[in-house]
Design an enzyme around this catalytic site. Structure first.
Site, PDB file in Angstrom:
ATOM      1  N   ARG A 291       6.866 -27.057   2.055  1.00  0.00           N
ATOM      2  CA  ARG A 291       6.428 -26.057   3.044  1.00  0.00           C
ATOM      3  C   ARG A 291       7.411 -24.905   3.215  1.00  0.00           C
ATOM      4  O   ARG A 291       7.482 -24.289   4.268  1.00  0.00           O
ATOM      5  CB  ARG A 291       6.182 -26.697   4.408  1.00  0.00           C
ATOM      6  CG  ARG A 291       5.071 -27.709   4.398  1.00  0.00           C
ATOM      7  CD  ARG A 291       4.484 -27.926   5.755  1.00  0.00           C
ATOM      8  NE  ARG A 291       3.589 -29.078   5.692  1.00  0.00           N
ATOM      9  CZ  ARG A 291       3.954 -30.319   5.955  1.00  0.00           C
ATOM     10  NH1 ARG A 291       5.195 -30.576   6.307  1.00  0.00           N
ATOM     11  NH2 ARG A 291       3.091 -31.301   5.850  1.00  0.00           N
ATOM     12  N   LYS A 313       5.633 -10.507  -1.276  1.00  0.00           N
ATOM     13  CA  LYS A 313       4.348 -10.846  -1.895  1.00  0.00           C
ATOM     14  C   LYS A 313       4.615 -11.796  -3.050  1.00  0.00           C
ATOM     15  O   LYS A 313       5.392 -11.490  -3.958  1.00  0.00           O
ATOM     16  CB  LYS A 313       3.648  -9.590  -2.406  1.00  0.00           C
ATOM     17  CG  LYS A 313       2.849  -8.873  -1.354  1.00  0.00           C
ATOM     18  CD  LYS A 313       1.906  -7.858  -2.008  1.00  0.00           C
ATOM     19  CE  LYS A 313       1.089  -7.107  -0.984  1.00  0.00           C
ATOM     20  NZ  LYS A 313       0.152  -6.164  -1.636  1.00  0.00           N
ATOM     21  N   GLU A 355       5.926   3.604 -10.383  1.00  0.00           N
ATOM     22  CA  GLU A 355       6.065   3.171  -8.984  1.00  0.00           C
ATOM     23  C   GLU A 355       7.057   4.062  -8.243  1.00  0.00           C
ATOM     24  O   GLU A 355       6.890   4.333  -7.047  1.00  0.00           O
ATOM     25  CB  GLU A 355       6.516   1.705  -8.912  1.00  0.00           C
ATOM     26  CG  GLU A 355       5.545   0.694  -9.524  1.00  0.00           C
ATOM     27  CD  GLU A 355       4.346   0.349  -8.632  1.00  0.00           C
ATOM     28  OE1 GLU A 355       4.258   0.870  -7.502  1.00  0.00           O
ATOM     29  OE2 GLU A 355       3.492  -0.442  -9.090  1.00  0.00           O
ATOM     30  N   LYS A 397      10.187   1.248   0.382  1.00  0.00           N
ATOM     31  CA  LYS A 397       9.461  -0.030   0.382  1.00  0.00           C
ATOM     32  C   LYS A 397       9.862  -0.868   1.597  1.00  0.00           C
ATOM     33  O   LYS A 397       8.992  -1.425   2.293  1.00  0.00           O
ATOM     34  CB  LYS A 397       9.758  -0.789  -0.911  1.00  0.00           C
ATOM     35  CG  LYS A 397       9.133  -2.184  -0.972  1.00  0.00           C
ATOM     36  CD  LYS A 397       7.701  -2.170  -1.483  1.00  0.00           C
ATOM     37  CE  LYS A 397       7.031  -3.524  -1.346  1.00  0.00           C
ATOM     38  NZ  LYS A 397       6.549  -4.071  -2.601  1.00  0.00           N
ATOM     39  N   GLU A 407       0.462  -6.552   5.489  1.00  0.00           N
ATOM     40  CA  GLU A 407      -0.531  -5.616   4.995  1.00  0.00           C
ATOM     41  C   GLU A 407      -1.754  -5.540   5.896  1.00  0.00           C
ATOM     42  O   GLU A 407      -2.889  -5.622   5.434  1.00  0.00           O
ATOM     43  CB  GLU A 407      -0.920  -5.981   3.548  1.00  0.00           C
ATOM     44  CG  GLU A 407      -1.576  -4.806   2.824  1.00  0.00           C
ATOM     45  CD  GLU A 407      -1.645  -5.013   1.318  1.00  0.00           C
ATOM     46  OE1 GLU A 407      -0.632  -5.466   0.745  1.00  0.00           O
ATOM     47  OE2 GLU A 407      -2.681  -4.715   0.729  1.00  0.00           O
ATOM     48  N   ARG A 411       1.068  -0.885   5.342  1.00  0.00           N
ATOM     49  CA  ARG A 411       1.495  -1.338   4.022  1.00  0.00           C
ATOM     50  C   ARG A 411       0.474  -1.005   2.944  1.00  0.00           C
ATOM     51  O   ARG A 411       0.797  -0.952   1.765  1.00  0.00           O
ATOM     52  CB  ARG A 411       1.758  -2.848   4.061  1.00  0.00           C
ATOM     53  CG  ARG A 411       2.408  -3.374   2.787  1.00  0.00           C
ATOM     54  CD  ARG A 411       3.052  -4.733   3.008  1.00  0.00           C
ATOM     55  NE  ARG A 411       3.563  -5.260   1.744  1.00  0.00           N
ATOM     56  CZ  ARG A 411       4.300  -6.351   1.646  1.00  0.00           C
ATOM     57  NH1 ARG A 411       4.616  -7.026   2.720  1.00  0.00           N
ATOM     58  NH2 ARG A 411       4.733  -6.771   0.474  1.00  0.00           N
ATOM     59  N   ASN A 415      -0.576   0.739  -1.956  1.00  0.00           N
ATOM     60  CA  ASN A 415      -1.605   0.528  -2.976  1.00  0.00           C
ATOM     61  C   ASN A 415      -2.115   1.844  -3.571  1.00  0.00           C
ATOM     62  O   ASN A 415      -3.126   1.853  -4.264  1.00  0.00           O
ATOM     63  CB  ASN A 415      -2.776  -0.257  -2.377  1.00  0.00           C
ATOM     64  CG  ASN A 415      -2.369  -1.670  -2.027  1.00  0.00           C
ATOM     65  OD1 ASN A 415      -1.546  -2.278  -2.729  1.00  0.00           O
ATOM     66  ND2 ASN A 415      -2.905  -2.200  -0.945  1.00  0.00           N
ATOM     67  N   HIS A 418      -3.582   1.973  -6.930  1.00  0.00           N
ATOM     68  CA  HIS A 418      -3.794   0.583  -7.343  1.00  0.00           C
ATOM     69  C   HIS A 418      -5.268   0.175  -7.373  1.00  0.00           C
ATOM     70  O   HIS A 418      -5.618  -0.778  -8.047  1.00  0.00           O
ATOM     71  CB  HIS A 418      -3.032  -0.370  -6.409  1.00  0.00           C
ATOM     72  CG  HIS A 418      -1.564  -0.435  -6.713  1.00  0.00           C
ATOM     73  ND1 HIS A 418      -0.765   0.679  -6.773  1.00  0.00           N
ATOM     74  CD2 HIS A 418      -0.753  -1.490  -7.015  1.00  0.00           C
ATOM     75  CE1 HIS A 418       0.477   0.315  -7.057  1.00  0.00           C
ATOM     76  NE2 HIS A 418       0.515  -0.991  -7.217  1.00  0.00           N
ATOM     77  N   HIS A 422      -5.677  -1.548 -10.685  1.00  0.00           N
ATOM     78  CA  HIS A 422      -5.977  -2.977 -10.835  1.00  0.00           C
ATOM     79  C   HIS A 422      -7.284  -3.189 -11.590  1.00  0.00           C
ATOM     80  O   HIS A 422      -7.394  -4.082 -12.419  1.00  0.00           O
ATOM     81  CB  HIS A 422      -6.068  -3.636  -9.458  1.00  0.00           C
ATOM     82  CG  HIS A 422      -4.740  -4.022  -8.910  1.00  0.00           C
ATOM     83  ND1 HIS A 422      -4.555  -4.405  -7.586  1.00  0.00           N
ATOM     84  CD2 HIS A 422      -3.519  -4.116  -9.487  1.00  0.00           C
ATOM     85  CE1 HIS A 422      -3.285  -4.696  -7.389  1.00  0.00           C
ATOM     86  NE2 HIS A 422      -2.635  -4.520  -8.516  1.00  0.00           N
ATOM     87  N   HIS A 435       1.348  -2.584 -15.994  1.00  0.00           N
ATOM     88  CA  HIS A 435       0.949  -2.301 -14.612  1.00  0.00           C
ATOM     89  C   HIS A 435       1.168  -0.831 -14.248  1.00  0.00           C
ATOM     90  O   HIS A 435       0.256  -0.155 -13.751  1.00  0.00           O
ATOM     91  CB  HIS A 435       1.731  -3.219 -13.665  1.00  0.00           C
ATOM     92  CG  HIS A 435       1.411  -3.011 -12.225  1.00  0.00           C
ATOM     93  ND1 HIS A 435       0.164  -3.271 -11.699  1.00  0.00           N
ATOM     94  CD2 HIS A 435       2.161  -2.550 -11.194  1.00  0.00           C
ATOM     95  CE1 HIS A 435       0.165  -2.982 -10.410  1.00  0.00           C
ATOM     96  NE2 HIS A 435       1.364  -2.549 -10.067  1.00  0.00           N
TER      97      HIS A 435
END
Lengths: 525, 525
Positions: A291, A313, A355, A397, A407, A411, A415, A418, A422, A435
């Site tokens: 956990r 993330k 980025e 960031k 997010e 946040r 993206n 993206h 994506h 990417h």
């Protein structure tokens, strides 16, 4: 964003000759304030002293120093008397690191041999005068951030010494100020060997598992393990094959098994030594083993250094969609050695630049213009330009993440590019684009969409596209069927209840989130 | 912990006859204050009035009411004039719900027909006197929490009405006050059908996936789905086979696949309808799908209602150890219908009682003594005893969780009995013991260990053992090889850097965490 290097010190300590060499090494421009004064006045320094007096010289010098201090990326050699005026010192300090060059009177005298035209040494007792002036000026030269004795040093040696010192000055700490779990990003050049020592400060348990891929292991594995051992840690390596297609549940399981085998406990720690795939897998394993145990990010790709290592993330891909399974789980510490990018392949490095450019577009026009101005130096991995760009990216960031860890709102601006990016990656089965390449095309698309919607000017679209292209990133819109891309978009997480949310730039350095009708997107595709 | 029911109202409204029946239905004791007064004085009420006067009667009545008010689990029928004294009302209210019985004068008169001995009605004009007294007392009877007109009602009807109302009064909300994500536990009896309506207040998205097992689906699936549909939600069921051995990565994957197939988005929601296995799997899927979506707990076993549904522990088993992989991820809401325990098999219910007894041991002597006193009623699923026990358990769990969400410190006390308990489960491949059964043995062991270490008295050991045994839980120490059990213990999460941490009770209602040497444990085993 860029620091200047200001050389101060007595005549004959090597300010001009060392400054010129240093500027060449740093990729900076060299500026000599005395030369600028001479150019401005149309006569030599001795002539100005003779014809117009020292007071006039000092007045012009002050003006020149203030002009010079507004620039960046320069090595400045100052006149020997410039720092006697506190106003000049303040101006030079604004963007400059001050290095005081020093030498023994004997060395100075011998270097000045044959130079008759030194206005302050027009005396019989040159040595006495040098000693007198030195004594008077010593406290002023002591204002420097660092001091170098150049007596028995070649120009090359002196330059290397300064470079070394400047490199340590590039180190920087960015704090991700999350209320529950704040952590530090340490950014530097050539700091990898210090990782073990650095971790001893975090109060971790005994065991650290280094998760990496074969490529990174071959280059940096031994260094990192040695450093960890020196720091007193029990370590072992877990290897994941290199590539996005190994970011799967199967390899998470592989990590679990290794941790169980080594009896990892709640106080044990994971270290991600690699790029985004390694970081995401490690973060997820850390989030879910017992956990949640601690993990450290040691990113070795540009995209990992400026993006994926920060913000927690973590996750893996599902056969149906990338990053579908994951968690928000913050690392204990991010340790970023920018020097490791020297061994990163070019295509990957360029991909990471997408980025960095993204950060400029979404949050910081200054960064964007810095990239415009110094792109070639950055692509050359000139540390004095690359580090500030990475540092600023990390700051942005961190700022965004601390405003919205999970997010829920702000946040989402990360993206930018993206939504299409994506979808492109998915539509080409993650084989065609890296990417950052997909994100580059996504940003171009987003900018055009923003222009179509009347949100930004054609100039903004053009500026972004030009910078991306100059970086060597793809900017041409894809030739895939619009229907395929739209379908891929709707699998993406950014889709909320059937609508497609887009991050759109309204000017350089600022974006907004808008929901856009699918028809509008199809038209532009 | 237990409420009393206090019946107030005029003579002839049925206080005694309804009170007796009600007490039988609730499993409470019936107490008539007038009878107690008569017993105390050794004469009847009319005699007291005649011989000693009303003032004396009221004095004795007040004393009796105060004595009665210190008890719990009783139905009290009061004399018609008792509530005229505000002091009496305050005492009765302390632990009692007051129900005012009422009737029309005609009904009252016909019920009192033939009863000559009513001291306040010794008059020619009985009807006029009844009307006068009723008018005067109405505001005093209006102080009741609820009112029932008994005119045209049989005793059975009146009793059922009161029971129904008392059942609604059993509903209770416990808030888990976590700073980032506070949530509510709603506990009630027969509330399952309201789940859909209840969820509309949470601001969730359209889609709710109900995750359950075949057994629970057959009994409650239709009710829950119907209620969710009524609440406006799109729903579907995901079935997981029944049993701990299905709490695996494979079934987590199954959930992911179903969510993808139904295009679940960030605003979508999962619902765990089942016991601990369903709750843990659902929580983990919710924690990791799209990096976290909402989920609701609807626990259907006792252990889930008092323990696993609260506090956000989610995860699954690894072939090598139970709950090895998991996360802390809080539900949005916990909806606990205690009535569903009526369909839970007996062994499972008794197993859950181990956790309830545990709460008494670790944090609340009052709960422990309540269990000692009323265990048979609780085992009989008498809602009026069971609900307070569950509610108090939930309050304790919520309190501990909000003090230490991620088990950094205080939350460890919840592991009382679990160090050995988990090891026993593991050593017997999770086949021999239910969780609560293993925990029962673990608590017995922990108590003896605490006594060995001089932390608690033999009496405490005995009291705990007796209560567990009375509940039908196993209390005999296992016959497995000590070495096997020790080995299983060291796989457990509670092991830190080679030492075994034990939660040990020093008295009923209080524990401490201690690290114990393996040799000491071996000796006792």
């Amino acid at each position: 964003m860029l620091k200047n290097v200001v050389l101060i010190g007595f005549m004959g300590t090597g300010k001009t000759v060392i400054g010129k060499r240093l500027a060449r090494e740093l990729g900076y421009e060299f500026v000599d304030t005395d030369s600028l004064i001479e150019k401005h006045e149309g006569q030599s320094v001795p002539e100005i002293f003779r014809n117009l007096g020292e007071a006039h010289f000092r007045k012009v010098e002050k003006r020149v120093i203030h002009q010079v201090s507004d620039r960046d990326g320069i090595v400045v050699a100052t006149g020997g008397g410039a720092v006697l005026d506190p106003d000049n010192v303040a101006a030079l300090r604004k963007r400059g690191l001050m290095i005081g060059l020093a030498a023994q009177p004997q060395a100075i005298l011998s270097r000045l041999e044959g130079q008759r035209d030194r206005p302050l040494l027009n005396t019989q007792d040159r040595e006495g005068e040098v000693r007198r002036l030195l004594k008077h000026r010593r406290p002023f030269y002591a204002q420097a951030d660092n001091r170098l004795d150049t007596d028995r040093m070649s120009v090359g040696q002196a330059t290397r010494k300064i470079q070394h010192w400047l490199t340590t000055r590039l180190s920087h700490r960015v704090i991700v100020k999350l209320p529950q779990n704040p952590y530090e990003i340490e950014i530097g050049w050539g700091i990898l060997e210090a990782i073990g020592h650095r971790l001893t400060r975090l109060g971790l348990g005994q065991k650290v598992a280094v998760i990496t891929n074969p490529l990174v292991r071959r280059i940096y594995g031994a260094t990192v393990l040695r450093s960890l051992k020196k720091g007193g840690f029990d370590t072992f390596l877990i290897e994941i094959p290199d590539g996005e297609r190994f970011k799967t549940a199967r390899w998470i399981s592989h990590i679990y098994d290794a941790l169980i085998q080594h009896k990892f406990e709640r106080g044990s720690c994971l270290m991600a030594l690699g790029g985004g795939v390694i970081g995401d897998l490690t973060g997820f394993a850390a989030a879910t083993y017992l956990r949640g145990i601690s993990y450290i990010q040691v990113p070795t790709t540009l995209v990992a250094q400026v993006d994926s290592s920060i913000g927690g993330k973590a996750g893996f891909n599902h056969p149906q969609a990338k990053n579908l399974i994951g968690a928000f789980y913050q690392p204990r510490f991010v340790f970023t050695d920018v020097k490791v990018l020297e061994t990163l392949d070019r295509r990957n490095f360029i991909s990471g630049l997408a980025e960095v450019i993204k950060y400029g577009m979404i949050a910081d026009a200054e960064l964007f213009y810095f990239l415009e101005k110094y792109l070639p130096k950055i692509i050359d991995l000139n540390r004095y330009y690359l580090l500030p760009a990475i540092r600023r990216s990390c700051e942005i960031k961190a700022q965004v993440v601390q405003e919205d860890e999970r997010e829920g709102g702000r946040r989402k601006i990360l993206n930018y590019g993206h939504t299409l990016g994506h979808a492109l990656e998915a539509a080409t089965a993650y084989k065609r684009y890296l990417h950052g390449e997909a994100i580059s095309i996504g940003m171009v698309f987003a900018a055009r969409l923003a222009h179509d919607l009347g949100l930004c000017t054609q100039k903004t679209v053009h500026q972004q596209e030009t910078l991306l292209a100059r970086a060597g990133l793809p900017v041409g819109l894809p030739k895939h069927k619009p229907a395929d891309i739209l379908k891929a978009m709707t699998y993406d997480k950014k889709v909320k209840e059937g609508e497609i949310h887009f991050v759109l730039a309204d000017r350089i350095g600022h974006v907004q989130v808008r929901s856009v009708k699918q028809a509008q997107i199809r038209d532009l595709l």
